[in-house]
Design a protein around this motif. Structure first.
Motif, mmCIF file in Angstrom:
data_model
loop_
_atom_site.group_PDB
_atom_site.id
_atom_site.type_symbol
_atom_site.label_atom_id
_atom_site.label_comp_id
_atom_site.label_asym_id
_atom_site.label_seq_id
_atom_site.Cartn_x
_atom_site.Cartn_y
_atom_site.Cartn_z
ATOM 1 N N LEU A 1 11.788 -6.243 -6.301
ATOM 2 C CA LEU A 1 10.765 -5.305 -5.850
ATOM 3 C C LEU A 1 9.943 -5.848 -4.684
ATOM 4 O O LEU A 1 9.548 -5.092 -3.792
ATOM 5 N N ALA B 1 9.602 -3.920 -1.199
ATOM 6 C CA ALA B 1 8.297 -3.539 -0.651
ATOM 7 C C ALA B 1 8.152 -4.041 0.780
ATOM 8 O O ALA B 1 7.661 -3.314 1.660
ATOM 9 N N ASP B 2 8.592 -5.254 1.034
ATOM 10 C CA ASP B 2 8.478 -5.810 2.383
ATOM 11 C C ASP B 2 9.297 -5.011 3.391
ATOM 12 O O ASP B 2 8.815 -4.706 4.497
ATOM 13 N N THR C 1 3.222 -7.852 -5.450
ATOM 14 C CA THR C 1 4.488 -7.479 -4.815
ATOM 15 C C THR C 1 4.314 -6.504 -3.665
ATOM 16 O O THR C 1 5.242 -6.292 -2.891
ATOM 17 N N GLY C 2 3.142 -5.877 -3.559
ATOM 18 C CA GLY C 2 2.930 -4.893 -2.504
ATOM 19 C C GLY C 2 3.408 -3.505 -2.851
ATOM 20 O O GLY C 2 3.541 -2.649 -1.969
ATOM 21 N N ILE C 3 3.686 -3.246 -4.130
ATOM 22 C CA ILE C 3 4.088 -1.898 -4.544
ATOM 23 C C ILE C 3 2.929 -0.937 -4.293
ATOM 24 O O ILE C 3 1.798 -1.194 -4.696
ATOM 25 N N ASP C 4 3.218 0.168 -3.619
ATOM 26 C CA ASP C 4 2.171 1.137 -3.293
ATOM 27 C C ASP C 4 1.915 2.128 -4.419
ATOM 28 O O ASP C 4 0.768 2.510 -4.679
ATOM 29 N N LEU D 1 1.305 -4.923 -8.984
ATOM 30 C CA LEU D 1 1.241 -4.141 -7.756
ATOM 31 C C LEU D 1 0.658 -4.979 -6.628
ATOM 32 O O LEU D 1 1.169 -4.989 -5.505
ATOM 33 N N ARG E 1 5.977 3.487 2.714
ATOM 34 C CA ARG E 1 5.452 2.972 1.456
ATOM 35 C C ARG E 1 6.594 2.895 0.443
ATOM 36 O O ARG E 1 7.682 3.405 0.680
ATOM 37 N N ILE E 2 6.289 2.286 -0.705
ATOM 38 C CA ILE E 2 7.295 2.174 -1.754
ATOM 39 C C ILE E 2 6.744 2.692 -3.078
ATOM 40 O O ILE E 2 5.608 2.395 -3.454
ATOM 41 N N HIS F 1 7.618 -1.634 4.072
ATOM 42 C CA HIS F 1 6.419 -1.770 4.904
ATOM 43 C C HIS F 1 6.776 -2.131 6.342
ATOM 44 O O HIS F 1 6.132 -1.658 7.291
#
Length: 389
Positions: free
Chosen positions: A165, A169-170, A197-200, A194, A178-179, A173
């Protein structure tokens, strides 16, 4: 043995022996802590948010505390919204109505994360033989044309394979998208962050998280939700109504019109607390041992073939295994197991494109397990399958 002290099995209505529930991926049995919490709050249950009475105030506090507990469970950012929905499907449909552009998805998705995106434009990317090759294909597609969102499963509901994930996400972005992560099968088995990992946006269902009381969750960034029309128009979503003029709430209330499923939300929060108390390190080790036991047993049976999306040998998997038995339909296998007090799932698991690509148009058999599952249940499954191989 299971991770819980209470017995994992109950009497089977079909045979005079305990029932082995190996169908957690469809709906997981309610944890005792969840049932206890619902029974505890029921005597003081009342409508939320608009009542001055004692029970209304208590129930409102519990409902909002459930929102806070869910945010903590998935390590949400401080400004993320937590919206309670009916289930994962409902949560994805909510987001599909507010996403400002096209969505890119993989062909491995459950129908809940495949069908709703058509209203704003959907582009489907076929998975490749390995995860790395699949991520390269996603990068190519996201660079080919702008997209607002990449929507992916956290763990396949057919094979249990877990996608990376943070990497997804990377790359989303980097392409200006978004993801969204469909965590229906991931949340009961793995810790999620969130913020880390940068999950939106993230969605999951209570009934797969050991809280089967008809509620789900959408967690994530609030700007799209605040800019959109309410998911449902009605009481609770409004600040003021004067003739044709309506002032809508922002935040979660904007999309939670009507009387919410308060007990469902409280049940989800109780499940989040219970799983946190057990610890995902312990859960991971427990399920790994069961998965290895099941995989080795299935591989040793003549005519049994396990399904996999990717060829990666080191890919993480949650407690799900789908397989076929040569010479026997999936339904016949499932009925054979049911006669021996073992519950599994058969069919195409609301993932028809994936089963088609795997050459299993007629479906497969799926065994899935969780914290209450013991090694004896895995062995009973393998013994019953050996009878028909």
């Amino acid at each position: 043995m299971s991770l819980l002290a209470e017995p994992a099995l109950t009497a089977s209505p079909v045979v005079d022996r305990p029932y082995a529930n190996l169908d957690h991926a469809a709906s997981a049995p309610a944890l005792g802590a969840v049932v206890d919490e619902v029974m505890r709050v029921l005597p003081e249950y009342a409508s939320v948010h608009r009542g001055a009475g004692r029970y209304s105030q208590i129930t409102t506090d519990r409902y909002e505390a459930a929102r806070t507990q869910v945010a903590r469970f998935v390590r949400a950012r401080p400004d993320d919204s937590v919206v309670f929905t009916r289930n994962t499907t409902d949560a994805i449909n909510l987001l599909a109505g507010v996403v400002p552009g096209e969505t890119v998805v993989l062909d491995v998705e459950h129908h809940a994360n495949l069908l709703p995106w058509t209203r704003r434009g959907r582009r489907v990317v076929r998975c490749r033989d390995t995860v790395d090759e699949t991520l390269d294909a996603l990068v190519t597609e996201l660079r080919r044309a702008p997209a607002a969102l990449l929507a992916v499963t956290g763990a396949s509901n057919v094979t249990g394979e877990v996608l990376p994930l943070g990497r997804l996400a990377d790359l989303a972005h980097d392409a200006g998208a978004r993801i969204l992560v469909d965590a229906a099968q991931l949340a009961p088995h793995r810790a999620i962050t969130l913020a880390g990992t940068g999950i939106d946006h993230l969605v999951f269902s209570g009934h797969k998280l050991y809280a089967p009381f008809g509620a789900g969750v959408l967690v994530g960034r609030s700007d799209w939700l605040d800019d959109a029309q309410p998911y449902l128009a009605g009481g609770g979503a409004t600040v003021d109504v004067d003739g044709d003029r309506v002032v809508w709430h922002t935040g979660a209330a904007r999309h939670e019109a009507g009387s919410p499923n308060v007990l469902g939300a409280i049940a989800i929060a109780a499940a989040c607390r219970a799983l946190t108390d057990i610890g995902f390190d312990r859960i991971g080790v427990h399920e790994h041992d069961l998965r290895v036991r099941l995989d080795r047993g299935l591989d040793a049976l003549p005519g049994v073939e396990r399904l996999a999306v990717f060829g990666d040998d080191d890919l993480d998997r949650v407690g799900i295994a789908a397989f076929t038995v040569a010479g026997h339909s999936p339904r016949a296998v499932a009925e054979h197991l049911a006669e021996r007090g073992i519950g599994v799932r058969d069919g195409r698991f609301c993932a028809h494109p994936l089963l088609e690509r795997l050459g299993r148009r007629q479906g497969a058999v799926r065994a899935s397990f969780g914290v209450e599952t013991g090694a004896d249940e895995i062995d009973r499954l393998l013994d019953a399958l050996a009878e028909i191989c």
